[in-house]
Scaffold this active site. Sequence first.
Site, PDB file in Angstrom:
ATOM      1  N   SER A 126      41.697  43.076  36.294  1.00 33.14           N
ATOM      2  CA  SER A 126      42.446  42.303  35.601  1.00 33.14           C
ATOM      3  C   SER A 126      42.795  42.062  34.607  1.00 33.14           C
ATOM      4  O   SER A 126      41.213  42.182  33.380  1.00 33.14           O
ATOM      5  CB  SER A 126      42.407  40.653  36.215  1.00 33.14           C
ATOM      6  OG  SER A 126      43.175  39.909  35.438  1.00 33.14           O
ATOM      7  N   TYR A 151      36.849  33.014  39.176  1.00 33.55           N
ATOM      8  CA  TYR A 151      37.965  34.456  39.724  1.00 33.55           C
ATOM      9  C   TYR A 151      37.935  35.108  37.969  1.00 33.55           C
ATOM     10  O   TYR A 151      37.314  36.589  38.652  1.00 33.55           O
ATOM     11  CB  TYR A 151      39.631  34.309  39.579  1.00 33.55           C
ATOM     12  CG  TYR A 151      40.552  35.188  39.349  1.00 33.55           C
ATOM     13  CD1 TYR A 151      40.373  36.067  40.117  1.00 33.55           C
ATOM     14  CD2 TYR A 151      41.157  35.494  38.398  1.00 33.55           C
ATOM     15  CE1 TYR A 151      41.194  37.129  40.396  1.00 33.55           C
ATOM     16  CE2 TYR A 151      42.024  36.525  38.300  1.00 33.55           C
ATOM     17  CZ  TYR A 151      42.146  37.650  39.438  1.00 33.55           C
ATOM     18  OH  TYR A 151      42.817  39.032  39.715  1.00 33.55           O
ATOM     19  N   LYS A 155      35.995  39.386  38.305  1.00 31.30           N
ATOM     20  CA  LYS A 155      36.161  40.329  37.462  1.00 31.30           C
ATOM     21  C   LYS A 155      35.274  41.286  36.574  1.00 31.30           C
ATOM     22  O   LYS A 155      34.898  42.362  37.194  1.00 31.30           O
ATOM     23  CB  LYS A 155      37.627  41.017  37.428  1.00 31.30           C
ATOM     24  CG  LYS A 155      38.841  40.200  38.050  1.00 31.30           C
ATOM     25  CD  LYS A 155      38.716  40.907  39.781  1.00 31.30           C
ATOM     26  CE  LYS A 155      39.700  40.861  40.492  1.00 31.30           C
ATOM     27  NZ  LYS A 155      39.166  41.424  41.839  1.00 31.30           N
TER      28      LYS A 155
END
Length: 342
Positions: A126, A151, A155
């Site tokens: 992302s 979150y 990544k």
Amino acid sequence: MSKVIVTGGAGYLGSHTVVELASAGYEPVLVDDLRNSEARVLDGLATLLGRRPRLHEVDCADRAALDRVFEREGAVAGVVHFAADKAVGESVADPLKYYANNIGSLVAMAQVMQAHGVRHLVFSSSCTVYGQPARLPVDETAPDNNAMSPYGFTKVAGERMLRDMVVGDPAWRVVLLRYFNPIGAHQSALIGELPLGVPNNLVPFATQVAAGLRERLTVHGDDYGTPDGSCIRDYIHVVDLARAHVRALQWLGPAPAGTCETFNLGTGRGSSVLEVVRGLEAITGRPLPHIIGPRRPGDVPEVYADAGKAARVLGWKAERTLQEALADAWRWQQALAARGRD
Ligand code: UD1
């Protein structure tokens, strides 16, 4: 026909990628425990593909279960790994859930792939890894350890793990895809985003407002240093995004052993929240009820992609406009309403 395992294949990005893989001649096989999706996605996929894709209802963090999937499937050309949790706010409240699932499933998948000699992997990352980039548009050489949530750090950590893995064992070939903001739905309105509960993201929330399912949209801040004061993002049509995965897999085939390349997937164009609101109003022909609220903690003011590397190396470019994506999102919302789902 080359078989490709798509984890999270019943999810929003996964289901659209399954369709594009099938139309490029691959045989997609889904691995998804449906914790954040609905089995009815498979009905839409069955109509689009002309057959029901095979689904293994398996938790990707369950190594033994994954191992059985690979045993049963036999020759697998590669894996596209979408399966992950992705709600930023929830990741702040429950970081262990995010590290356990997002990292746990990636580790398990990589180990099982290694055990079965499957070494082609496409990983969902992302633009969140950039945080607020110093220079825009942001390219892949920008600092990429700037996530602002657990979150986001799953990544960052996932990318790092895969890079280390390829250094340690150059038999791997890996592509890391950094998504900007995927929106829209398949033009058929047979598949699309199915947010469970109140959507966190702008477009699904806004289309629910347009459909009268929610009273109004809150624009999170209009006092940023952007032209209209609202945040700017790079909204990319989910079908364009899905096609990039097909290109990535095709490109990995003849790529030299030890390849691990990162690509931004965006349109290169930034749009503000208020532009999205006006765009949707133009499509529905009605005002979209909205108010201006405070800034949302953790939001970056402005981010959009330099997607030149994907164009040069993969020969991929986003083709659909913001208006097309919003029109498809709206068509999907209406199809959901017609089927009686809010
Ligand atoms: C978010 C995540 C990102 C994740 C992506 C996919 C954050 C900070 N980032 O991206 O890490 O990869 O989702 O799940 O959450 N907005 C409103 N009103 C709303 C909803 C959103 O004004 O009701 C605004 C936001 O402030 C933002 C823009 O719309 O400026 C886009 O928001 P959203 O769709 O949630 O995506 P991101 O925050 O960019």
